[in-house]
Design a protein around this motif. Structure first.
Motif, PDB file in Angstrom:
ATOM      1  N   ARG A  37       0.853   2.872  -9.850  1.00  0.00           N
ATOM      2  CA  ARG A  37       0.502   4.171 -10.644  1.00  0.00           C
ATOM      3  C   ARG A  37      -0.845   4.084 -11.381  1.00  0.00           C
ATOM      4  O   ARG A  37      -1.230   4.833 -12.074  1.00  0.00           O
ATOM      5  N   ASP A  38      -1.560   3.054 -11.051  1.00  0.00           N
ATOM      6  CA  ASP A  38      -2.826   2.883 -11.790  1.00  0.00           C
ATOM      7  C   ASP A  38      -3.831   2.272 -10.791  1.00  0.00           C
ATOM      8  O   ASP A  38      -4.677   1.253 -11.282  1.00  0.00           O
ATOM      9  N   LEU A  39      -3.883   2.678  -9.410  1.00  0.00           N
ATOM     10  CA  LEU A  39      -4.678   2.052  -8.559  1.00  0.00           C
ATOM     11  C   LEU A  39      -6.138   2.534  -8.970  1.00  0.00           C
ATOM     12  O   LEU A  39      -6.237   3.805  -9.065  1.00  0.00           O
ATOM     13  N   LYS A  40      -7.099   1.671  -9.001  1.00  0.00           N
ATOM     14  CA  LYS A  40      -8.474   2.217  -9.358  1.00  0.00           C
ATOM     15  C   LYS A  40      -9.410   0.935  -9.062  1.00  0.00           C
ATOM     16  O   LYS A  40      -8.648  -0.151  -8.981  1.00  0.00           O
ATOM     17  N   PRO A  41     -11.020   1.226  -8.862  1.00  0.00           N
ATOM     18  CA  PRO A  41     -11.511   0.006  -8.445  1.00  0.00           C
ATOM     19  C   PRO A  41     -11.558  -1.130  -9.613  1.00  0.00           C
ATOM     20  O   PRO A  41     -11.660  -2.253  -9.268  1.00  0.00           O
ATOM     21  N   GLU A  42     -11.355  -1.048 -10.766  1.00  0.00           N
ATOM     22  CA  GLU A  42     -11.218  -1.919 -11.771  1.00  0.00           C
ATOM     23  C   GLU A  42     -10.063  -2.816 -11.624  1.00  0.00           C
ATOM     24  O   GLU A  42      -9.849  -3.855 -12.157  1.00  0.00           O
ATOM     25  N   ASN A  43      -8.912  -2.324 -11.056  1.00  0.00           N
ATOM     26  CA  ASN A  43      -7.553  -3.143 -10.704  1.00  0.00           C
ATOM     27  C   ASN A  43      -7.815  -3.644  -9.367  1.00  0.00           C
ATOM     28  O   ASN A  43      -6.717  -4.187  -8.713  1.00  0.00           O
ATOM     29  N   ILE A  44      -8.994  -3.740  -8.615  1.00  0.00           N
ATOM     30  CA  ILE A  44      -9.022  -4.362  -7.161  1.00  0.00           C
ATOM     31  C   ILE A  44     -10.028  -5.263  -7.596  1.00  0.00           C
ATOM     32  O   ILE A  44     -11.254  -4.977  -7.605  1.00  0.00           O
ATOM     33  N   ILE A  45      -9.823  -6.644  -7.256  1.00  0.00           N
ATOM     34  CA  ILE A  45     -10.779  -7.698  -7.515  1.00  0.00           C
ATOM     35  C   ILE A  45     -10.771  -8.452  -6.386  1.00  0.00           C
ATOM     36  O   ILE A  45      -9.832  -8.879  -5.609  1.00  0.00           O
ATOM     37  N   PHE A  46     -11.878  -8.940  -6.339  1.00  0.00           N
ATOM     38  CA  PHE A  46     -12.073 -10.249  -5.021  1.00  0.00           C
ATOM     39  C   PHE A  46     -11.747 -11.545  -5.529  1.00  0.00           C
ATOM     40  O   PHE A  46     -11.683 -11.767  -6.543  1.00  0.00           O
ATOM     41  N   ILE A  47     -11.252 -12.215  -4.601  1.00  0.00           N
ATOM     42  CA  ILE A  47     -10.677 -13.662  -4.840  1.00  0.00           C
ATOM     43  C   ILE A  47     -11.955 -14.626  -5.307  1.00  0.00           C
ATOM     44  O   ILE A  47     -11.506 -15.347  -6.272  1.00  0.00           O
ATOM     45  N   ASN A  48     -12.847 -14.474  -4.595  1.00  0.00           N
ATOM     46  CA  ASN A  48     -14.092 -15.219  -4.804  1.00  0.00           C
ATOM     47  C   ASN A  48     -15.369 -14.609  -4.450  1.00  0.00           C
ATOM     48  O   ASN A  48     -15.448 -13.502  -4.075  1.00  0.00           O
ATOM     49  N   GLU A  49     -16.413 -15.227  -4.820  1.00  0.00           N
ATOM     50  CA  GLU A  49     -17.767 -14.553  -4.501  1.00  0.00           C
ATOM     51  C   GLU A  49     -18.433 -14.649  -2.933  1.00  0.00           C
ATOM     52  O   GLU A  49     -19.447 -14.112  -2.525  1.00  0.00           O
ATOM     53  N   ASP A  50     -17.637 -15.207  -2.050  1.00  0.00           N
ATOM     54  CA  ASP A  50     -17.853 -15.222  -0.698  1.00  0.00           C
ATOM     55  C   ASP A  50     -18.015 -13.854  -0.145  1.00  0.00           C
ATOM     56  O   ASP A  50     -17.015 -12.966  -0.419  1.00  0.00           O
ATOM     57  N   PRO A  51     -19.124 -13.413   0.562  1.00  0.00           N
ATOM     58  CA  PRO A  51     -19.424 -11.929   1.253  1.00  0.00           C
ATOM     59  C   PRO A  51     -17.985 -11.693   2.047  1.00  0.00           C
ATOM     60  O   PRO A  51     -17.680 -10.384   2.226  1.00  0.00           O
ATOM     61  N   GLN A  52     -17.273 -12.492   2.629  1.00  0.00           N
ATOM     62  CA  GLN A  52     -16.147 -12.241   3.384  1.00  0.00           C
ATOM     63  C   GLN A  52     -14.618 -12.266   2.879  1.00  0.00           C
ATOM     64  O   GLN A  52     -13.803 -12.367   3.316  1.00  0.00           O
ATOM     65  N   SER A  53     -14.653 -12.584   1.243  1.00  0.00           N
ATOM     66  CA  SER A  53     -13.908 -12.604   0.516  1.00  0.00           C
ATOM     67  C   SER A  53     -12.571 -11.576   0.700  1.00  0.00           C
ATOM     68  O   SER A  53     -13.111 -10.352   0.816  1.00  0.00           O
ATOM     69  N   GLN A  54     -11.377 -11.686   0.423  1.00  0.00           N
ATOM     70  CA  GLN A  54     -10.283 -10.676   0.398  1.00  0.00           C
ATOM     71  C   GLN A  54     -10.068 -10.239  -0.835  1.00  0.00           C
ATOM     72  O   GLN A  54     -10.453 -10.745  -1.994  1.00  0.00           O
ATOM     73  N   LEU A  55      -9.495  -9.063  -1.088  1.00  0.00           N
ATOM     74  CA  LEU A  55      -9.266  -8.354  -2.127  1.00  0.00           C
ATOM     75  C   LEU A  55      -7.850  -8.481  -2.676  1.00  0.00           C
ATOM     76  O   LEU A  55      -7.041  -8.642  -1.769  1.00  0.00           O
ATOM     77  N   LYS A  56      -7.479  -8.504  -4.002  1.00  0.00           N
ATOM     78  CA  LYS A  56      -6.173  -8.311  -4.473  1.00  0.00           C
ATOM     79  C   LYS A  56      -6.019  -7.234  -5.401  1.00  0.00           C
ATOM     80  O   LYS A  56      -7.019  -7.017  -6.274  1.00  0.00           O
ATOM     81  N   VAL A  57      -4.993  -6.558  -5.582  1.00  0.00           N
ATOM     82  CA  VAL A  57      -4.521  -5.614  -6.300  1.00  0.00           C
ATOM     83  C   VAL A  57      -4.022  -6.284  -7.788  1.00  0.00           C
ATOM     84  O   VAL A  57      -3.048  -7.331  -7.611  1.00  0.00           O
TER      85      VAL A  57
END
Length: 580
Positions: free
Chosen positions: A263-283
């Motif tokens: 109910r509140d998906l937005k870019p601010e609630n989607i974070i990269f695990i680390n600063e690696d260019p290939q890093s995965q995302l987490k909600v």
């Protein structure tokens, strides 16, 4: 695309009154102002300016929406109060239920005289057993570092676990600052997050409370928000956008499969695990999420104006409101500005209600037809015609950029060799993989998990495992026998399928998982008074109330000298021996 959201005039006027309180806020420029990707940083700052003011209204949305609850969903006042008062006990009760099941199964197996190994395979040990509300000083477990964020309710800290040295984040919430509505949402978030186990959803490790605060201990994600990453990129392609939205949709499918809506998906609630260019995302941020019922619509108006679905404004919606938000996010990823803009919050919401958007040629001519068609399917006004999360993952545009499906043979071999034949070993290995592993270790395994997870629901079924093993075992009958053994051994919560953490526990190299350092750290965590032994009370401090039956079974498995407790030597032998 042009149909209007059905709402009565009174509700519409009330929304207008609310949103008109902020008439002069600047917003991202629309297509008529020709926003290019190179201008994205300035657009982002404008979005953030509007966003900061919008987010201050989130509690108002929640409070206001209570007035518009659907009749069949509206609880009596006494029932609502009782529900709020029971939130704290829900976590404790769910813990007791888990352990009551353990006790019952142990007692049942003891009466039938089955062997210890068989018994261990039947006891349910879900990852949520380690996430329970604990009393006492959190400072005895963590060293507090810098403040990562601060709001009206409390702070978010970067912390270090004293025993393992692992970096985590702690969300501190002042009890005095939260009203009953927010407290209810807090405990809802705790209960939802403790049961979510997915590569693209933030992991909840521990819960604490003292006299003044609640504390949520989660993994520390250092890669920054989705928008921040894009701003730093020198180039941006459809393949990268597809990779990012796929990860968000994978998390969404997993939630929807378990009847949870974010109910509140937005870019601010989607974070990269680390600063690696290939890093995965987490909600992250499940404070507005809830369990849903397919037979009932939801009515609370929750969300953020740029990303909120039109039917949410109409107080009648289902889980597909998350899909609308994904469509808005993808639109922004590909052009740099939202599809629905206005000079005021009220104008933004009015345009969302209309659902009309366009692909300005100057910004979209270089984007493929398939990408634009995909966005259109995600932003259909009628939720019944809008794609589901599963259907979205099967869209031709995403399939075009799908990752390789070739499974790593080494990972499958590790799973075949996995053994954990006692109750305690199963529990401890589950604890090590969920509470003591590094993000890098887990990230190495998640791609293999997703290659096997053909239907993208965040679980591995017997059929999916079998398809993977046929790649290395050509004999179907032998492959089926192998998979049956694997499922019996690693499905420790007895769900009939393999969860992500169960997969990681078995797929990680056992020598690596049970390294000397990690075994020593695990013993120290359980040996809370530092006397060199683990007692029943100390084990229960981490795992909850086990009962005498389970404790006696644990002792019979590994208490070799019969002194009623577990020494470090017995602990090591139990973990290191392949056969016990």
């Amino acid at each position: 695309m042009g149909s209007k959201c059905c709402r009565d005039d009174n509700i519409q006027k009330k929304d207008e009154m609310e949103t008109a309180q902020n008439p002069d806020v600047s917003i991202p420029p629309g297509p008529e102002q020709k926003a290019s990707l190179s201008q994205q940083e300035s657009k982002k700052s404008q979005v953030e300016e509007q966003q900061a003011k919008i987010e201050s209204k989130q509690i108002e949305y929640a409070m206001e929406s209570e007035i518009h609850q659907e009749q069949e969903q509206k609880p009596a006042a006494a029932s609502l109060i009782q529900e709020q008062q029971s939130k704290v006990s829900e976590i404790v009760q769910s813990q007791k239920m888990t352990n009551e099941q353990i006790k019952n199964e142990v007692q049942s197996k003891s009466q039938t005289g089955n062997c210890a190994g068989s018994m261990a395979k039947k006891i349910k040990l879900g990852v949520d057993i380690f996430v329970k509300l604990k009393e006492g000083s959190i400072g005895s477990h963590y060293n507090f570092g810098k403040v990562l964020g601060q709001g009206a309710f409390g702070k978010v800290w970067k912390v270090t676990h004293k025993t393992t040295g692992l970096i985590r984040a702690i969300k501190q919430i002042k009890k005095s600052s939260i009203i009953k509505e927010e407290e209810s949402r807090l405990f809802s978030e705790m209960n939802i997050l403790k049961n979510l186990d997915h590569p693209h959803i933030v992991k909840l490790f521990e819960l604490f409370q003292d006299e003044n605060n609640y504390y949520l201990v989660t993994e520390y994600l250092s890669g920054g928000e989705l928008f921040d990453r894009i701003k730093k990129m020198s180039s941006f392609s459809e393949s990268i956008a597809a990779d990012y939205i796929r990860q968000i949709l994978l998390a969404t499918v997993h939630c929807h499969e378990q009847k949870i809506v974010h109910r509140d998906l937005k870019p601010e609630n989607i974070i990269f695990i680390n600063e690696d260019p290939q890093s995965q995302l987490k909600v992250i941020d499940f404070g507005t999420s809830r369990k849903f019922d397919n037979q009932k619509v939801m009515s609370k108006r929750l969300g953020t104006p740029y990303y909120i679905a039109p039917e949410v404004l109409g107080h009648s919606y289902n889980e597909k409101c998350d899909i609308w938000s994904c469509g808005v996010i993808l639109y922004i990823l590909l052009c740099g500005y939202p599809p629905f803009v206005g000079k005021t919050e009220n104008q933004i919401l009015e345009r969302v209600k209309m659902g009309k958007f366009s692909f300005d040629p100057e910004d979209w001519d270089s984007i493929s037809k398939e990408a634009k068609e995909f966005i259109t399917k995600l932003l259909r006004m009628d939720p019944n015609k809008r794609l589901s999360a599963k259907q979205a993952l099967e869209d031709p545009w995403l399939v075009k950029y799908a990752p390789s499906t070739q499974v790593n043979r080494k990972v499958l071999d590790n799973i075949r060799q996995f053994q954990a034949q006692t109750v305690l070993k199963q529990a401890l290995m589950s604890y090590m993989i969920t509470q003591m592993s590094t993000q890098k270790e887990i990230q190495e395994l998640q791609k293999e998990f997703q290659r096997l997870d053909i239907n993208n629901d965040g679980f591995l079924s017997k059929e999916e495992f079998l398809k993977g093993y046929i790649q290395i075992q050509n004999d179907l009958k032998l492959a089926e026998e192998e998979v049956e053994k694997i499922l019996e051994m690693i499905d420790i919560n007895r769900s009939g399928q393999i969860d992500f953490s169960e997969f990681c526990m078995a797929a990680m190299n056992q020598e690596k998982l049970l390294s000397v350092q990690r075994v020593e750290q695990a013993f120290k965590i359980f040996d809370q008074n530092g006397d060199g032994f683990i007692s029943k009370k100390e084990l229960e401090a981490v795992m909850g109330d086990l009962g005498d039956d389970v404790w006696n079974q644990i002792l019979s498995d590994c208490d070799n000298n019969g002194d009623g407790q577990i020494s470090y030597e017995e602990f090591v032998k139990m973990l290191k021996n392949k056969k016990l």
